[in-house]
Each structure stands twice: as structure tokens, then as C-alpha cells.
Design an enzyme around this catalytic site. Structure first.
Site, PDB file in Angstrom:
ATOM      1  N   LYS A   1      66.200  91.013  55.100  1.00 45.35           N
ATOM      2  CA  LYS A   1      65.301  90.217  55.945  1.00 45.35           C
ATOM      3  C   LYS A   1      65.359  90.764  57.356  1.00 45.35           C
ATOM      4  O   LYS A   1      66.439  90.944  57.920  1.00 45.35           O
ATOM      5  CB  LYS A   1      65.743  88.746  55.959  1.00 45.35           C
ATOM      6  CG  LYS A   1      64.765  87.843  56.697  1.00 45.35           C
ATOM      7  CD  LYS A   1      63.542  87.613  55.861  1.00 45.35           C
ATOM      8  CE  LYS A   1      62.451  86.854  56.599  1.00 45.35           C
ATOM      9  NZ  LYS A   1      61.742  87.704  57.568  1.00 45.35           N
TER      10      LYS A   1
ATOM     11  N   LYS B   1      73.763  88.076  61.346  1.00 51.39           N
ATOM     12  CA  LYS B   1      73.006  86.890  61.759  1.00 51.39           C
ATOM     13  C   LYS B   1      72.688  86.009  60.555  1.00 51.39           C
ATOM     14  O   LYS B   1      72.862  84.783  60.606  1.00 51.39           O
ATOM     15  CB  LYS B   1      71.720  87.320  62.468  1.00 51.39           C
ATOM     16  CG  LYS B   1      70.926  86.172  63.071  1.00 51.39           C
ATOM     17  CD  LYS B   1      69.607  86.650  63.655  1.00 51.39           C
ATOM     18  CE  LYS B   1      69.810  87.668  64.751  1.00 51.39           C
ATOM     19  NZ  LYS B   1      68.513  88.069  65.363  1.00 51.39           N
TER      20      LYS B   1
ATOM     21  N   LYS C   1      65.599  95.812  58.936  1.00 52.10           N
ATOM     22  CA  LYS C   1      64.772  95.948  60.137  1.00 52.10           C
ATOM     23  C   LYS C   1      63.821  97.110  59.949  1.00 52.10           C
ATOM     24  O   LYS C   1      64.074  98.027  59.150  1.00 52.10           O
ATOM     25  CB  LYS C   1      65.634  96.194  61.380  1.00 52.10           C
ATOM     26  CG  LYS C   1      65.024  95.641  62.663  1.00 52.10           C
ATOM     27  CD  LYS C   1      65.104  94.125  62.713  1.00 52.10           C
ATOM     28  CE  LYS C   1      64.614  93.592  64.052  1.00 52.10           C
ATOM     29  NZ  LYS C   1      64.827  92.139  64.173  1.00 52.10           N
TER      30      LYS C   1
ATOM     31  N   THR D   1      62.133  81.100  67.401  1.00 54.80           N
ATOM     32  CA  THR D   1      63.237  81.741  68.110  1.00 54.80           C
ATOM     33  C   THR D   1      63.553  80.989  69.396  1.00 54.80           C
ATOM     34  O   THR D   1      64.720  80.745  69.725  1.00 54.80           O
ATOM     35  CB  THR D   1      62.901  83.212  68.421  1.00 54.80           C
ATOM     36  OG1 THR D   1      62.587  83.886  67.203  1.00 54.80           O
ATOM     37  CG2 THR D   1      64.078  83.910  69.082  1.00 54.80           C
TER      38      THR D   1
ATOM     39  N   ASN E   1      56.292  86.119  74.028  1.00 53.89           N
ATOM     40  CA  ASN E   1      56.200  85.003  73.097  1.00 53.89           C
ATOM     41  C   ASN E   1      57.458  84.153  73.113  1.00 53.89           C
ATOM     42  O   ASN E   1      57.403  82.926  73.252  1.00 53.89           O
ATOM     43  CB  ASN E   1      55.945  85.531  71.682  1.00 53.89           C
ATOM     44  CG  ASN E   1      55.858  84.410  70.663  1.00 53.89           C
ATOM     45  OD1 ASN E   1      55.141  83.439  70.864  1.00 53.89           O
ATOM     46  ND2 ASN E   1      56.595  84.536  69.581  1.00 53.89           N
TER      47      ASN E   1
ATOM     48  N   SER F   1      61.867  81.761  59.295  1.00 54.07           N
ATOM     49  CA  SER F   1      61.355  82.731  58.327  1.00 54.07           C
ATOM     50  C   SER F   1      61.859  82.390  56.921  1.00 54.07           C
ATOM     51  O   SER F   1      61.126  82.502  55.932  1.00 54.07           O
ATOM     52  CB  SER F   1      61.793  84.147  58.699  1.00 54.07           C
ATOM     53  OG  SER F   1      60.966  84.689  59.702  1.00 54.07           O
TER      54      SER F   1
END
Length: 439
Positions: A78, A102, A114, A198, A229, A366
Site C-alpha cells: 500500500k 506506518k 510506493k 492525512t 492539500n 485508504s
């Protein structure tokens, strides 16, 4: 067996080597088998691709793209996809490494991954960006999937780009596959609350931690590097909660106002004019207020209570760590402080709250989106935010408790917490001791 060695890698590059050093202190407090350590030496899989794109003027440009799946012991990979000139295999591998910890820290059923493409997205038209995004999926389609590796937005990618990627993957597989990508538009299967996730996750962590230092919002000054953002939404949420946000910046520079900035007005002005100016707006009328123009570097050294790096990695290094005046740093960007600066800040008594905890709201929602896509049942914004808050508060408290019990920094505590979960999952597949002592 108590492991005393660090996680090695056979071919270390600067950013990845620095990322790896964060584990050294944590490993002293973790009982992890040599087998598990060995499996963390290498990424599970790395892919480098070229993406030819026909530009609007008829010319052909070829872009370099990357995807790394570092570990999938706890579940499919992920991680986001970023569009930035500095994207490299070194950077992507480091970010996938961080994502591994994480996801374990937040107890999500994912491994770390990633991706990215090396380019300046501001130089491409929207049509060129769409062709590039679909070309990236064409190149990596066999490397990803809802049960293999799930994409998400990152630096300079957004819901629209994620929608293109999901659509292209569905075309290739000849079936609608919403769970391959998160952060999509809501009308394409995206989750409520993903765009703000986030920032909201960071806010829940901040609101959990600051009372431990007897800080109250109205008497707490904040500077935020990065007004995109994530940084823009977080600035707004903090402002709404009563915090005094005195400085913000984007890639062009920053603004400082000792009396505090009117964040909603600033966001409105930037959305309409694509530039930042310290203003106070009433409806469509905006008036400039007293402020100073500062650089991104100057923002980092302001005399504030809270500093929030929410831009890119390596913003605070051994070169400027001695100039930091903030008492508390919350890492909303990935890797904004390098390991050398970490030691300087810790010696100076500055509290650093690590990225793998503070910015984990994005991957948490997510996960919620992935669950909703697979079940076909969708949640409202209130339920998403409530579940995000519960997860962030629980793991923030767990990390704080470990830090206090072991007398280590919050970064070390976060890695200890994640390593314990990773070690258990890796060892569940069998270890040297298990096979030698078996019957």
C-alpha cells in the site's frame, strides 16, 4: 533473542541509508529473530519503467516511472504515487520502507509500497497528464492489484489522477476494479473523507498529545511549511480549533503575521488566484492585512510553539537543526527531518512526533476505502472520521506509553511498536529456531 544489530541493505543509497538508521535505536528494545531481520534487508520487488507520452505539440517525451513493494507480510502493498522532478528509485524505496512501518504501526492489514514518476507536473497539460497516468498503469499493471499492491495519491497527484489510473487498470483487466486504487473521486468508488484524511489524522494526533504538555489551543502558535492539500486543510482545522497559525508557505515562499493569519481567507484567495497573500475576506471582497513575506527556510526557524513540516523530505538537517526554535515538531511530510538533525533536536529538548504516526491518517482512510470497495457498502463522512479518530488516538496513546516506559523518543517508540507487529508476522511463517526444534 534480543536483536542488537541494525537492518542492513546490500546496496545503500543516501536517503535509504538515512531512513534505515531510524531503526537502530528501536531494535535494541525489540525481540526480533535473525530470520525476520534478514527479510527486511531487501524490498520484496522493485520495478523501473519508461513511459512514452505523445505531447500536445506532437512530440514524444519519455518519462521514468518507479514502483517498489517493500514488504507484504501483513497484507498487500500500500502506498502513494508521486509526480515530482526529484523522484528516483532511492526516494521511492525509502518511502516504501517507511510505509511498511506506518501500516504496521496503525495495525493495518497492508505492507509498504510506493511509486512515482520523475517530472514537473506543472509543465504538462491536463491531457498530457492523463496520457502519462494511463501509460504508467499500462507499464505496471501486472505488478499491482487489489490483492497485490494498492495505489493512492501522493505529492502532486490527486483524486482525478487516481480515477484515471483505476479506469485504465479496469480496461486492461476487462472488469471494474475500484479496490486497486484509493483516493479516487467519490463517484468512482472513493471514500468520504479521503481528501482530508492525512490532515484530520494529524489533527487527532496533535489534539491527543498537546494536553500532555498542558498546552491549550488559544495560547499555542503554529507554523506550517507546505500549504497544499494536506497543509492547507490542517491549517484550516487548527485555525477552527482556536490555534494561532502565524505562518504558512508553499513552493513559492511563505507568509508570517505575528497576530495570526486568517486561514479560510488565505485558502479562498489562493484557490481563486493561484497565489498566496495574507488577506481577510468577507464574501468576495479580500483586503490585505499586515504581514511579512518569508522564505521556506525562514519559516522553519520561527519562534513558535509548533512547527509542522508538511512539504517534502530533508527540510531539517544538521545544517539548520540548531536554528529551530519550535518546542514541538509534528512531521506531516514524509521524512522532513534527517537522522543527523534528529539527534541535534533531541539533545536540545525539542519534541519530534514522527511521520509514520502523524501522517498515517491518509493510509488509514485508504484502508477504509479499500474495505468499502471490496464489500460494496459505503460509509458517510461522520463514520469515516469517527473510525479515523479512534484509530489515530489509540495508536498515538500506545506509542506515547511505549516512549514513557522505555524512556525513548516518540520516533523510537513508533518504530518499536511497528517492529513488534512486523516481527510477529514475519516469525509466524517460521524461524530457524522453529525448524531446528521441530518434531
Amino acid at each position: 533473542m534480543l536483536a542488537q544489530t541494525s537492518v542492513p541493505t546490500p546496496k545503500e543509497s543516501s536517503l535509504f541509508a538515512d531512513a534505515r538508521t531510524r531503526l537502530d535505536r528501536a531494535l535494541k528494545y525489540v525481540s526480533m529473530s535473525e530470520d525476520a531481520l534478514g527479510r527486511l534487508k531487501y524490498p520484496k520487488a522493485s520495478l523501473c519503467v519508461s513511459i512514452p507520452v505523445r505531447m500536445d505539440n506532437g512530440s514524444l517525451s519519455v518519462f521514468q516511472g518507479y514502483r517498489v513493494r517493500y514488504d507484504d507480510t501483513r497484507g498487500p502493498g500500500k502506498g502513494g504515487v508521486r509526480y515530482h522532478p526529484n523522484v528516483s528509485m532511492d526516494e521511492v524505496q525509502s518511502l516504501a520502507f517507511w510505509m511498511t512501518f506506518k501500516c504496521a504501526l496503525l495495525n493495518l492489514p497492508f505492507g509498504g509500497a510506493k511509486g512515482g514518476i520523475a517530472l514537473n507536473p506543472k509543465e504538462l497539460s491536463r491531457q498530457e497528464l492523463e496520457r502519462l497516468s494511463r501509460g504508467y498503469i499500462d507499464a505496471i499493471a501486472d505488478f499491482i492489484g487489489p490483492d497485490i499492491d494498492i495505489l493512492a495519491p501522493d505529492v502532486y497527484t490527486n483524486a482525478t489522477i487516481m480515477g484515471w489510473m483505476m479506469d485504465q487498470y479496469s480496461i486492461i483487466k476487462r472488469k471494474v476494479s475500484p479496490a486497486v486504487v484509493t483516493g479516487k473521486p467519490v463517484m468512482m468508488g472513493g471514500s468520504q473523507g479521503r481528501e482530508s484524511a492525512t490532515a484530520m489524522g494529524a489533527y487527532y494526533a496533535i489534539a491527543t498529545l498537546l494536553p500532555k504538555f498542558d498546552l491549550i489551543p488559544e495560547q499555542t502558535t503554529v507554523a506550517i511549511q507546505g500549504f497544499g492539500n494536506v497543509g492547507g486543510i490542517l491549517a484550516d482545522v487548527l485555525w477552527q480549533a482556536g490555534y494561532k497559525v502565524v505562518a504558512v508557505s508553499d513552493s513559492q515562499g511563505g507568509l508570517y503575521a505575528e497576530q495570526g493569519l486568517d486561514i479560510p481567507s488565505l485558502r479562498q484567495y489562493k484557490a481563486e488566484r493561484k497565489t498566496m497573500k495574507a488577506v481577510y475576506c468577507q464574501d468576495t471582497v479580500c483586503n490585505v492585512v499586515e504581514h511579512q513575506t518569508i522564505s521556506n527556510e525562514e519559516l522553519l526557524t520561527l519562534d513558535v510553539d509548533i512547527l509542522i513540516p508538511a512539504a517534502l523530505e530533508n527540510q531539517i538537517t544538521e545544517l539548520n537543526a540548531a536554528d529551530i526554535q519550535a518546542k514541538y515538531i509534528f512531521e506531516v511530510a514524509n521524512g522532513p527531518i534527517n537522522s543527523a538533525a534528529d539527534r541535534i533536536l533531541e539533545d536540545r529538548g525539542i519534541y519530534v512526533f514522527p511521520d509514520i504516526l502523524i501522517n498515517a491518517g491518509g493510509v488509514t482512510v485508504s484502508y477504509f476505502e479499500w474495505v468499502q470497495n471490496r464489500s460494496g457498502l459505503y460509509w458517510n463522512l461522520e463514520k469515516v472520521n469517527q473510525r479515523l479518530k479512534e484509530r489515530m488516538v489509540e495508536e498515538t496513546e500506545n506509542t506515547w506509553k511505549i516512549g514513557k516506559e522505555l524512556d525513548v523518543s516518540m520516533r523510537a517508540a513508533a518504530y518499536i511498536h511497528a517492529l513488534n507487529r512486523l516481527g510477529e508476522a514475519l516469525d509466524a511463517k517460521g524461524t530457524r529456531d522453529y525448524y531446528l526444534n521441530g518434531h
